[in-house]
Write a protein that holds these residues in place. Structure first.
Motif, PDB file in Angstrom:
ATOM      1  N   ILE A 122      20.390  -4.649 -24.459  1.00  7.21           N
ATOM      2  CA  ILE A 122      20.580  -5.593 -23.350  1.00  7.21           C
ATOM      3  C   ILE A 122      21.631  -4.987 -22.437  1.00  7.21           C
ATOM      4  O   ILE A 122      22.790  -4.824 -22.831  1.00  7.21           O
ATOM      5  N   SER A 123      21.218  -4.619 -21.250  1.00  7.38           N
ATOM      6  CA  SER A 123      22.138  -3.967 -20.326  1.00  7.38           C
ATOM      7  C   SER A 123      22.020  -4.586 -18.941  1.00  7.38           C
ATOM      8  O   SER A 123      21.179  -5.461 -18.709  1.00  7.38           O
ATOM      9  N   CYS A 124      22.853  -4.133 -18.029  1.00  8.51           N
ATOM     10  CA  CYS A 124      22.901  -4.709 -16.689  1.00  8.51           C
ATOM     11  C   CYS A 124      21.772  -4.144 -15.816  1.00  8.51           C
ATOM     12  O   CYS A 124      21.292  -3.034 -16.019  1.00  8.51           O
ATOM     13  N   ALA A 125      21.382  -4.947 -14.824  1.00 10.06           N
ATOM     14  CA  ALA A 125      20.351  -4.515 -13.883  1.00 10.06           C
ATOM     15  C   ALA A 125      20.893  -3.515 -12.860  1.00 10.06           C
ATOM     16  O   ALA A 125      20.121  -2.950 -12.079  1.00 10.06           O
ATOM     17  N   ASP A 126      22.186  -3.269 -12.861  1.00  5.96           N
ATOM     18  CA  ASP A 126      22.823  -2.336 -11.929  1.00  5.96           C
ATOM     19  C   ASP A 126      22.097  -0.988 -11.934  1.00  5.96           C
ATOM     20  O   ASP A 126      21.815  -0.424 -12.995  1.00  5.96           O
ATOM     21  N   SER A 127      21.803  -0.453 -10.745  1.00  3.91           N
ATOM     22  CA  SER A 127      21.028   0.785 -10.628  1.00  3.91           C
ATOM     23  C   SER A 127      21.755   2.003 -11.187  1.00  3.91           C
ATOM     24  O   SER A 127      21.134   3.039 -11.422  1.00  3.91           O
ATOM     25  N   ARG A 128      23.066   1.877 -11.421  1.00  2.00           N
ATOM     26  CA  ARG A 128      23.857   3.031 -11.882  1.00  2.00           C
ATOM     27  C   ARG A 128      23.941   3.142 -13.396  1.00  2.00           C
ATOM     28  O   ARG A 128      24.543   4.104 -13.907  1.00  2.00           O
ATOM     29  N   VAL A 129      23.360   2.194 -14.119  1.00  3.46           N
ATOM     30  CA  VAL A 129      23.606   2.156 -15.564  1.00  3.46           C
ATOM     31  C   VAL A 129      22.311   2.050 -16.372  1.00  3.46           C
ATOM     32  O   VAL A 129      22.199   1.224 -17.279  1.00  3.46           O
ATOM     33  N   CYS A 130      21.351   2.883 -16.063  1.00  4.87           N
ATOM     34  CA  CYS A 130      20.095   2.888 -16.816  1.00  4.87           C
ATOM     35  C   CYS A 130      20.347   3.367 -18.241  1.00  4.87           C
ATOM     36  O   CYS A 130      20.772   4.508 -18.456  1.00  4.87           O
ATOM     37  N   PRO A 131      20.126   2.533 -19.259  1.00  5.45           N
ATOM     38  CA  PRO A 131      20.463   2.921 -20.640  1.00  5.45           C
ATOM     39  C   PRO A 131      19.660   4.111 -21.149  1.00  5.45           C
ATOM     40  O   PRO A 131      20.173   4.923 -21.916  1.00  5.45           O
ATOM     41  N   SER A 132      18.412   4.239 -20.730  1.00  5.75           N
ATOM     42  CA  SER A 132      17.609   5.381 -21.181  1.00  5.75           C
ATOM     43  C   SER A 132      18.159   6.679 -20.624  1.00  5.75           C
ATOM     44  O   SER A 132      18.120   7.721 -21.285  1.00  5.75           O
ATOM     45  N   ASN A 133      18.699   6.627 -19.429  1.00  9.99           N
ATOM     46  CA  ASN A 133      19.291   7.816 -18.828  1.00  9.99           C
ATOM     47  C   ASN A 133      20.623   8.148 -19.472  1.00  9.99           C
ATOM     48  O   ASN A 133      20.928   9.315 -19.747  1.00  9.99           O
ATOM     49  N   ILE A 134      21.438   7.128 -19.734  1.00 11.16           N
ATOM     50  CA  ILE A 134      22.776   7.337 -20.290  1.00 11.16           C
ATOM     51  C   ILE A 134      22.725   7.775 -21.753  1.00 11.16           C
ATOM     52  O   ILE A 134      23.416   8.710 -22.169  1.00 11.16           O
ATOM     53  N   LEU A 135      21.899   7.092 -22.545  1.00 11.07           N
ATOM     54  CA  LEU A 135      21.867   7.328 -23.990  1.00 11.07           C
ATOM     55  C   LEU A 135      20.653   8.147 -24.439  1.00 11.07           C
ATOM     56  O   LEU A 135      20.493   8.400 -25.636  1.00 11.07           O
ATOM     57  N   GLY A 136      19.823   8.535 -23.508  1.00 15.55           N
ATOM     58  CA  GLY A 136      18.718   9.429 -23.840  1.00 15.55           C
ATOM     59  C   GLY A 136      17.607   8.811 -24.655  1.00 15.55           C
ATOM     60  O   GLY A 136      16.916   9.523 -25.390  1.00 15.55           O
ATOM     61  N   PHE A 137      17.415   7.499 -24.540  1.00 15.00           N
ATOM     62  CA  PHE A 137      16.313   6.875 -25.261  1.00 15.00           C
ATOM     63  C   PHE A 137      14.981   7.446 -24.778  1.00 15.00           C
ATOM     64  O   PHE A 137      14.739   7.571 -23.578  1.00 15.00           O
ATOM     65  N   GLN A 138      14.122   7.774 -25.733  1.00 14.52           N
ATOM     66  CA  GLN A 138      12.787   8.266 -25.427  1.00 14.52           C
ATOM     67  C   GLN A 138      11.787   7.113 -25.545  1.00 14.52           C
ATOM     68  O   GLN A 138      12.072   6.097 -26.170  1.00 14.52           O
ATOM     69  N   PRO A 139      10.610   7.253 -24.940  1.00 14.00           N
ATOM     70  CA  PRO A 139       9.615   6.183 -25.028  1.00 14.00           C
ATOM     71  C   PRO A 139       9.351   5.772 -26.473  1.00 14.00           C
ATOM     72  O   PRO A 139       9.144   6.607 -27.344  1.00 14.00           O
ATOM     73  N   GLY A 140       9.423   4.473 -26.729  1.00 19.79           N
ATOM     74  CA  GLY A 140       9.185   3.956 -28.071  1.00 19.79           C
ATOM     75  C   GLY A 140      10.436   3.753 -28.896  1.00 19.79           C
ATOM     76  O   GLY A 140      10.373   3.152 -29.974  1.00 19.79           O
ATOM     77  N   GLU A 141      11.604   4.210 -28.415  1.00 19.78           N
ATOM     78  CA  GLU A 141      12.831   4.117 -29.219  1.00 19.78           C
ATOM     79  C   GLU A 141      13.625   2.833 -28.986  1.00 19.78           C
ATOM     80  O   GLU A 141      14.346   2.390 -29.881  1.00 19.78           O
ATOM     81  N   ALA A 142      13.532   2.254 -27.790  1.00 18.79           N
ATOM     82  CA  ALA A 142      14.364   1.090 -27.472  1.00 18.79           C
ATOM     83  C   ALA A 142      13.576   0.065 -26.670  1.00 18.79           C
ATOM     84  O   ALA A 142      12.873   0.404 -25.710  1.00 18.79           O
ATOM     85  N   PHE A 143      13.690  -1.173 -27.095  1.00 17.09           N
ATOM     86  CA  PHE A 143      13.141  -2.297 -26.354  1.00 17.09           C
ATOM     87  C   PHE A 143      14.262  -2.796 -25.454  1.00 17.09           C
ATOM     88  O   PHE A 143      15.282  -3.287 -25.945  1.00 17.09           O
ATOM     89  N   VAL A 144      14.105  -2.653 -24.140  1.00 16.94           N
ATOM     90  CA  VAL A 144      15.223  -2.840 -23.211  1.00 16.94           C
ATOM     91  C   VAL A 144      15.030  -4.074 -22.337  1.00 16.94           C
ATOM     92  O   VAL A 144      13.952  -4.289 -21.771  1.00 16.94           O
TER      93      VAL A 144
END
Length: 299
Positions: A122-144
């Motif tokens: 659960i993260s913010c809608a802010d355009s600067r804080v995409c969790p997949s970009n920050i933490l490197g989640f790959q498709p299928g790893e995180a339900f966001v």
């Protein structure tokens, strides 16, 4: 119909007329009651004399048509800009397809059949804080789920997109971790901290009020700090309040008590690119407080 008044004495002075220009367009700032502004064209200026009346000819195109023509020109500029933006996205998509999808085709075909992510984020809608970009989640790893200020409302608040996603992730996908991520310079938290009894009602106010307990604890603990520092304090405090709200959901509390689900908080500071992560102790919620373990700073 009201008639516009056009002052034209200086135009017909023979000493001031420019005979090199056979036609000039005069646009008058006219105001009619409920009537569109006409456009006039001045004809045969060289033959104008002291006492001759101006010959005015209304443009054949109606005002609405002229406006439509102008709108078409403006739209062409917008369309061209949009085309350029989507051309960039098109190339990114095709590169993704070539470098990721086709390269790991078997994996993506498996994901087409089912998903079993280990994380709900659960993260913010802010355009600067995409969790997949920050933490490197790959498709299928995180339900966001992303919402304003990464807030989790309490169970008793009733249905919302966030708790619907929680129910699906925990009960259907059976995620093993819930991670709530706050971040620096959050506009939603700033709105929360700026809110008072006179703040007019709005969708934003109705949503960020979910974090009112974080606001109250921040005001109590950091009242001597500047407003910006209070906001930063509240950015982290609101994460902990959201983590406590998670325990109000019976299916979450049950799985945490059984050791089937872990609850984590995170804070991403994009000013200096650091990440703070902490985990809550199982069965540790007493008097609205939780114990934290495994606090880590990644920098």
């Amino acid at each position: 119909m009201a008639r516009p008044v056009i002052q034209s004495s200086s135009l017909c002075n023979s000493s001031s007329v420019d005979h090199s220009a056979t036609t000039r367009i005069l646009r008058t700032q006219l105001r009619f009651l409920g009537i569109a502004q006409p456009h006039f064209r001045l004809v045969n200026l060289p033959n104008c004399r002291y006492n001759s009346a101006l010959k005015l000819k209304a443009l054949k195109e109606p005002m609405t048509l002229t406006k439509e023509m102008m709108d078409e020109k403006e739209m062409s500029v917008v369309t061209e800009s949009e085309s350029n933006e989507f051309t960039t996205l098109k190339h990114r998509f095709l590169n993704y397809k070539k470098d990721k999808y086709l390269k790991y085709l078997e994996h993506f075909q498996s994901l087409a059949e089912t998903q079993s992510p280990k994380f709900m984020v659960i993260s913010c809608a802010d355009s600067r804080v995409c969790p997949s970009n920050i933490l490197g989640f790959q498709p299928g790893e995180a339900f966001v789920v992303r919402n304003v200020a990464n807030l989790v409302p309490p169970y008793e608040n009733g249905p919302s997109e966030t708790n619907a996603a929680l129910e699906f992730a925990v009960n259907s996908l059976k995620v093993q971790n819930i991670l709530v991520i706050g971040h620096s310079r959050c506009g939603g938290i700033r709105a929360l901290m700026s809110m008072d009894n006179e703040t007019p009602s709005s969708f934003i106010r109705s949503w960020v009020v979910v974090g009112k307990s974080a606001r109250a604890s921040t005001k109590a603990a950091a009242s001597n700090l500047s407003f910006d520092q209070q906001c930063k304090h509240c950015e982290k405090e609101s994460v902990n309040c959201s983590l406590m709200n998670l325990f109000t959901y019976p299916w979450i509390k049950d799985k945490v008590d059984k050791g089937e689900l872990l609850i984590h908080g995170g804070y991403y500071d994009f000013v200096d690119c650091t990440f703070e992560k902490w985990t809550l102790e199982n069965n540790s919620r007493v008097d609205n407080q939780v114990s934290i373990r495994n606090r880590e700073f990644w920098c």
